[in-house]
Design an enzyme around this catalytic site. Structure first.
Site, short mmCIF file in Angstrom:
data_model
loop_
_atom_site.label_atom_id
_atom_site.label_comp_id
_atom_site.label_asym_id
_atom_site.label_seq_id
_atom_site.Cartn_x
_atom_site.Cartn_y
_atom_site.Cartn_z
N GLU A 120 0.83 -1.20 0.00
CA GLU A 120 0.00 0.00 0.00
C GLU A 120 0.87 1.26 0.00
O GLU A 120 0.61 2.20 -0.76
CB GLU A 120 -0.94 -0.02 1.21
CG GLU A 120 -1.93 -1.19 1.15
CD GLU A 120 -3.29 -0.85 1.72
OE1 GLU A 120 -4.17 -0.49 0.94
OE2 GLU A 120 -3.43 -0.96 2.95
N GLU A 140 -4.70 -8.77 2.79
CA GLU A 140 -5.73 -8.43 3.76
C GLU A 140 -6.95 -9.34 3.69
O GLU A 140 -7.48 -9.78 4.73
CB GLU A 140 -6.16 -6.97 3.58
CG GLU A 140 -5.17 -5.95 4.15
CD GLU A 140 -4.00 -5.67 3.23
OE1 GLU A 140 -3.17 -4.81 3.57
OE2 GLU A 140 -3.90 -6.31 2.15
#
Length: 266
Positions: A120, A140
């Site tokens: 990210e 995730e």
């Protein structure tokens, strides 16, 4: 230069090097790390002698993401920094480049794992170099979590949507070669040399006119979601004033005199 126990800061000429420095925990994100990153980006913005930033990790990992032990309720190191979060509740998002874009070019140097929060943050960088054994991915969903660091918005704008969705929805790892193949990173180099390559690129950036570099970067991001006609108008507004700077005149003189330019941000 500031820094914290989990974020090392040093200068390499006109380049600021920010190093995630928690190798015993695979550079998992911690509060001291986030505070250090926040302050590092701010320092680069404020100091005109800094022309580029190299972002890397200590040891054999770039960043393995959030400290899941802390997320599970086992506490996070760096309680002494808690007042910084209270003073600026957005600090962690700025640190992770979700809510802040540095003025100067940011070059990522990745070795080993760059996953979850690591991938990210990577999306907030401008130029990306990785060792051939590096691993990328957004894990995730495999843990029942959401990649809330910006990936559902940014990733589809940086790589083809089909690849973005596969990465987001499968939570599988990607090799450096595969990441380069889909356009997530730009360079794959022998293991252990990503930092050297990133610093080499930084030196090439540093040799250019700093006002021009900053204006070009700003224009690229500013116009990304505009129509072509709106983007071209915005480019003229951003770029035309650069031609009237002392740096532009110095660049022309240096070319004519066949010498390296000496830019002063004027």
């Amino acid at each position: 230069m500031a820094g914290t126990e989990h974020l090392a800061v040093r200068r390499e000429g006109a380049t600021l090097v920010l190093t995630l420095n928690r190798p015993e925990a695979k550079n998992a994100l911690s509060l001291p790390m986030l505070v250090g990153l926040h302050d590092g980006w701010a320092e680069a913005d404020a100091d005109d002698s800094i022309r580029s930033i190299v972002f890397t990790g200590a040891g054999d990992t770039f960043c393995a993401g959030m400290d899941l032990k802390a997320l599970a309720g086992n506490g996070m190191a760096g309680e002494q920094y808690r007042d910084r979060l209270k003073a600026d509740p957005d600090l962690h998002w700025k640190a992770m480049l979700r809510h802040h874009r540095p003025r100067k070019p940011v070059i990522a140097a990745v070795e080993g794992y760059c996953v979850a929060g690591g991938t990210e943050m990577l999306q907030g960088t401008d130029i990306r170099v990785a060792g051939e054994s590096a691993t990328f991915g957004l894990f995730e969903v495999k843990r029942g979590l959401f990649p809330i660091g910006g990936s559902t918005v940014r990733l589809q704008r940086q790589i083809p949507r089909t690849h973005a969705l596969e990465m987001l929805l499968t939570g599988r790892p990607y090799s450096a070669r595969e990441a380069a193949g889909i356009g997530l990173i730009g360079h794959v180099v022998p293991d252990g040399t990503a930092l050297a390559k990133a610093l080499e690129i930084a030196e090439q950036v540093n040799a250019c006119g700093p006002l021009a570099v900053e204006a070009v970067k700003a224009s690229v991001y500013e116009t990304a979601e505009m129509t072509e006609s709106d983007g071209l108008a915005a480019e003229l507004k951003r770029g035309w004033p650069v031609f009237d700077t002392a740096d532009a005149k110095e660049g022309a003189r240096a070319f004519a005199e066949k010498r390296p330019p000496v830019y002063k941000r004027e």
